[in-house]
Write a protein that holds these residues in place. Structure first.
Motif, PDB file in Angstrom:
ATOM      1  N   VAL A 110      46.802  94.378  57.013  1.00 26.19           N
ATOM      2  CA  VAL A 110      47.967  95.215  57.283  1.00 26.19           C
ATOM      3  C   VAL A 110      48.482  94.971  58.695  1.00 26.19           C
ATOM      4  N   ALA A 111      47.578  94.941  59.666  1.00 27.31           N
ATOM      5  CA  ALA A 111      47.965  94.852  61.075  1.00 27.31           C
ATOM      6  C   ALA A 111      48.575  93.506  61.448  1.00 27.31           C
ATOM      7  N   VAL A 112      48.406  92.482  60.636  1.00 32.58           N
ATOM      8  CA  VAL A 112      48.999  91.171  60.945  1.00 32.58           C
ATOM      9  C   VAL A 112      50.510  91.274  61.040  1.00 32.58           C
ATOM     10  N   ASP A 113      51.092  92.306  60.439  1.00 32.11           N
ATOM     11  CA  ASP A 113      52.515  92.624  60.606  1.00 32.11           C
ATOM     12  C   ASP A 113      53.426  91.536  60.051  1.00 32.11           C
ATOM     13  N   LYS A 114      52.945  90.836  59.021  1.00 31.49           N
ATOM     14  CA  LYS A 114      53.716  89.819  58.311  1.00 31.49           C
ATOM     15  C   LYS A 114      53.364  89.929  56.830  1.00 31.49           C
ATOM     16  N   PRO A 115      54.266  89.546  55.941  1.00 33.75           N
ATOM     17  CA  PRO A 115      53.919  89.595  54.522  1.00 33.75           C
ATOM     18  C   PRO A 115      52.700  88.741  54.200  1.00 33.75           C
ATOM     19  N   VAL A 116      51.794  89.307  53.405  1.00 30.82           N
ATOM     20  CA  VAL A 116      50.604  88.579  52.955  1.00 30.82           C
ATOM     21  C   VAL A 116      50.633  88.537  51.434  1.00 30.82           C
ATOM     22  N   ILE A 117      50.698  87.332  50.885  1.00 27.51           N
ATOM     23  CA  ILE A 117      50.737  87.112  49.448  1.00 27.51           C
ATOM     24  C   ILE A 117      49.376  86.550  49.024  1.00 27.51           C
ATOM     25  N   VAL A 118      48.890  86.966  47.858  1.00 27.67           N
ATOM     26  CA  VAL A 118      47.595  86.457  47.419  1.00 27.67           C
ATOM     27  C   VAL A 118      47.739  85.777  46.067  1.00 27.67           C
ATOM     28  N   ALA A 119      47.083  84.626  45.926  1.00 27.87           N
ATOM     29  CA  ALA A 119      47.020  83.878  44.666  1.00 27.87           C
ATOM     30  C   ALA A 119      45.610  84.026  44.109  1.00 27.87           C
ATOM     31  N   ILE A 120      45.519  84.480  42.870  1.00 31.23           N
ATOM     32  CA  ILE A 120      44.216  84.820  42.279  1.00 31.23           C
ATOM     33  C   ILE A 120      43.982  84.004  41.016  1.00 31.23           C
ATOM     34  N   GLN A 121      42.811  83.365  40.975  1.00 34.62           N
ATOM     35  CA  GLN A 121      42.314  82.771  39.750  1.00 34.62           C
ATOM     36  C   GLN A 121      40.867  83.231  39.600  1.00 34.62           C
ATOM     37  N   GLY A 122      40.407  83.357  38.370  1.00 32.89           N
ATOM     38  CA  GLY A 122      39.040  83.807  38.189  1.00 32.89           C
ATOM     39  C   GLY A 122      38.842  85.226  38.700  1.00 32.89           C
ATOM     40  N   HIS A 123      37.700  85.457  39.326  1.00 31.32           N
ATOM     41  CA  HIS A 123      37.326  86.808  39.720  1.00 31.32           C
ATOM     42  C   HIS A 123      37.993  87.266  41.022  1.00 31.32           C
ATOM     43  N   ALA A 124      38.408  88.528  41.010  1.00 35.34           N
ATOM     44  CA  ALA A 124      38.778  89.259  42.223  1.00 35.34           C
ATOM     45  C   ALA A 124      38.144  90.630  42.060  1.00 35.34           C
ATOM     46  N   VAL A 125      36.892  90.739  42.474  1.00 35.93           N
ATOM     47  CA  VAL A 125      36.122  91.956  42.214  1.00 35.93           C
ATOM     48  C   VAL A 125      35.503  92.463  43.504  1.00 35.93           C
ATOM     49  N   GLY A 126      35.146  93.748  43.514  1.00 35.92           N
ATOM     50  CA  GLY A 126      34.530  94.334  44.694  1.00 35.92           C
ATOM     51  C   GLY A 126      35.423  94.196  45.901  1.00 35.92           C
ATOM     52  N   ALA A 127      34.879  93.630  46.968  1.00 34.08           N
ATOM     53  CA  ALA A 127      35.675  93.405  48.174  1.00 34.08           C
ATOM     54  C   ALA A 127      36.851  92.481  47.894  1.00 34.08           C
ATOM     55  N   GLY A 128      36.693  91.559  46.944  1.00 35.58           N
ATOM     56  CA  GLY A 128      37.802  90.680  46.569  1.00 35.58           C
ATOM     57  C   GLY A 128      38.957  91.455  45.978  1.00 35.58           C
ATOM     58  N   LEU A 129      38.657  92.489  45.189  1.00 33.63           N
ATOM     59  CA  LEU A 129      39.702  93.372  44.673  1.00 33.63           C
ATOM     60  C   LEU A 129      40.331  94.157  45.810  1.00 33.63           C
ATOM     61  N   ALA A 130      39.488  94.700  46.702  1.00 32.04           N
ATOM     62  CA  ALA A 130      40.005  95.488  47.824  1.00 32.04           C
ATOM     63  C   ALA A 130      40.957  94.662  48.683  1.00 32.04           C
ATOM     64  N   TYR A 131      40.579  93.443  49.001  1.00 30.48           N
ATOM     65  CA  TYR A 131      41.446  92.598  49.832  1.00 30.48           C
ATOM     66  C   TYR A 131      42.742  92.252  49.104  1.00 30.48           C
ATOM     67  N   SER A 132      42.651  91.987  47.808  1.00 29.99           N
ATOM     68  CA  SER A 132      43.855  91.586  47.078  1.00 29.99           C
ATOM     69  C   SER A 132      44.857  92.729  46.989  1.00 29.99           C
ATOM     70  N   ILE A 133      44.395  93.960  46.783  1.00 25.65           N
ATOM     71  CA  ILE A 133      45.349  95.067  46.651  1.00 25.65           C
ATOM     72  C   ILE A 133      45.861  95.544  48.012  1.00 25.65           C
ATOM     73  N   ALA A 134      45.260  95.057  49.094  1.00 23.93           N
ATOM     74  CA  ALA A 134      45.798  95.327  50.431  1.00 23.93           C
ATOM     75  C   ALA A 134      46.941  94.376  50.767  1.00 23.93           C
ATOM     76  N   CYS A 135      47.122  93.335  49.952  1.00 27.79           N
ATOM     77  CA  CYS A 135      48.187  92.363  50.193  1.00 27.79           C
ATOM     78  C   CYS A 135      49.521  92.878  49.657  1.00 27.79           C
ATOM     79  N   ASP A 136      50.605  92.217  50.073  1.00 28.81           N
ATOM     80  CA  ASP A 136      51.948  92.662  49.701  1.00 28.81           C
ATOM     81  C   ASP A 136      52.271  92.396  48.239  1.00 28.81           C
ATOM     82  N   ARG A 137      51.808  91.267  47.714  1.00 29.82           N
ATOM     83  CA  ARG A 137      52.100  90.920  46.321  1.00 29.82           C
ATOM     84  C   ARG A 137      51.004  90.014  45.787  1.00 29.82           C
TER      85      ARG A 137
END
Length: 276
Positions: A110-137
């Motif tokens: 969030v603090a980077v103050d720039k849009p953060v987009i995430v590309a997901i293949q396979g698993h995004a679980v636990g902390a991986g889920l947390a980081y992905s939903i903190a992204c802009d899209r």
């Protein structure tokens, strides 16, 4: 930016800073060291104007399988409050923030103050889920699987998941996800709102990169300030936001891009933004 990393890959292309989690043999599980590198890089990128948008992705067949269980169980060389032997020395800073750099990654997304987009293949679980939903899209492909798996191993949600999840999937669905730790397939993730875009297998990175490039070509100060306003709106009253919009609007109006944007509109031509 010429930097060397042990657990990340980083490059800049078309004003997009591309960050790749690089522990493919561990499905990019977040170790202490990887979290330190990632949070530190995000912090520095806030001050690099040549990077207008950030694209986060993972090497290999998964985006991120969560935090490294070796750390969570308290048996690694780095102790964790609660699970490690209480007699083991723990740094004072970690006493105040037990998750250390794991939590700092979310803060810096969030603090980077720039849009953060995430590309997901396979698993995004636990902390991986947390980081992905903190992204802009979030862009996922048909192999995507997402879950708040914390209770499956007897631990509670962390890395900011409790903040972002109900805001994305709704209160009741968030409760269901953290209580059951159910794994959701790609179509289910799209229906829940965990994925914003669902593309064919192997296309998540390309689709996310095209979107990131689109944002990078826009008036970056205006985009960044607009992003900041939306984040602030989650914890602000209407009166507070109206005041902030007024002050932020004056700051953005002083940029060269604001002048270019208004003139190009009046002159009926495409604007050429410089990020200034």
């Amino acid at each position: 930016m010429a930097e060397e990393f042990s657990y990340l890959q980083f490059r800049v292309e078309d004003k997009v800073g591309i960050i790749t989690l690089n522990r493919p043999d561990k499905l990019n599980a977040i170790s202490w060291e990887l979290a330190e590198e990632l949070s530190g890089l995000l912090h520095r990128l806030r001050f690099h104007d040549e990077v207008c948008t950030i694209l986060l992705n993972g090497a290999g067949r998964s985006f991120c399988s969560g935090a490294d269980v070796n750390f969570i169980c308290g048996e690694s060389e780095r102790p964790i409050p609660g699970t490690s032997d209480p007699s083991r020395p723990i740094p004072r800073s970690q006493r105040k923030t037990p998750g250390g750099p794991f939590f700092e990654v979310t803060r810096q997304l969030v603090a980077v103050d720039k849009p953060v987009i995430v590309a997901i293949q396979g698993h995004a679980v636990g902390a991986g889920l947390a980081y992905s939903i903190a992204c802009d899209r979030r862009f996922g492909d048909t192999t995507t699987k997402m879950a708040a798996i914390f209770t499956n191993i007897g631990v509670a949600p962390d890395c900011g998941l409790s903040y972002f999840l109900p805001r994305i999937v709704g209160f009741s669905n968030a409760l269901m996800m953290v209580e059951t730790a159910k794994v959701f397939k790609a179509e289910e993730c799209k229906a829940l709102g965990l994925l914003d875009e669902l593309v064919p297998e192997g296309q998540a990175f390309a689709a996310a990169f095209e979107y990131a490039k689109l944002l990078a070509q826009r008036a970056s100060v205006a985009v960044d300030m607009a992003r900041r306003m939306i984040h602030m709106s989650q914890v602000s009253t209407l009166e507070e936001i109206l005041d902030y919009e007024g002050h932020a609007g004056v700051a953005v109006a002083s940029t060269l891009d604001a002048k270019e944007g208004t003139l190009s509109f009046l002159e009926k031509r495409k604007p050429v933004y410089r990020g200034m």
